[in-house]
Scaffold this active site. Sequence first.
Site: not given
Length: 323
Positions: A164, A185
């Site tokens: 992230d 991600d």
Amino acid sequence: MATQSYNFPKIIFFVVTFSCFFIYNSNARHLSEEKLTWKRLITVDQSGEGDYETIQGAIDAVPSNNIDTTLILVKPGTYKEKVTVPENKPFIMLSGREAENTIITWDDSGNIYTSPTLSVFASDFMARYLTIQNTYGPGEKAVALRVSSKRAEFSACKFISYQDTLLDEEGSHFYSNCYIEGGTDFICGNAASLFQKCRIHSVSDIGGAITAQRRMTPEEETGFYFVECRITGIKGCTLGRPWGPYSRVVYVNSYMSNVVNPNGWDDWGKPLTHSSVYYGEYKCYGPGANRSNRVEWSQDLSNEEATALITKTMISAKSRIKH
């Protein structure tokens, strides 16, 4: 292949238009490279030679409900601090001289909303020539940059973490010539964002996803658009997986190295999203761009489908004011 009709949303054109940026002050004056004008200049220098020794100190010095174009010039150094640009302090440019030697760093983890090294909530924000990193490493969510600004632009910056890395949460954002590194991600959120001429570098050794776009309904005009970018890495990755059921990600004229897995995209174990996500590629190239083994629910965009986006992007890019 999924047979979903599609029109590129108006919001992306707004993002591109906004990339001219600095319709900042009340006179909507465009700033050029030759005539940069600021109503306020604040310098940050760890040696004590500037106005402030910390970046947060400089941001705190900007008046609440600011209406003046403010340049915060950060001298070279490694600034170990968590930094927040609050919503009531718009019209700030945070600038270093070179990203390689102007670094904002922290090592928090566990929560995407509290772990970011830099959090931007103010509108009409710009950053350039900075490295923003979260050094926690694999194993937990560890955000380097969180952007929840209505409008923001980042130029020649580096964003580095593992999971992230860039929480591109909401708003209309433009990333130009940036380097974004992570493993899982590492570009996520539900903003409407254009990434142009950026290098996207995966450090995953297990085929982690580059994007986790979170579009939740078909009415939302959000998505991540990568134009003339370079996808590199150390082992293997996928181009994206759906954080939201209507996740939207498009790669245009981008180089994909052999780290991109042949299937290209991952459904995150949610097969029902096959008919609702929009994952597209257009005229990408390189060994990872071969679509012969792509998942059938991704889109090989036609010239007609992509022309509007490309034309608008390129016209705007040529006329974009350099800062």
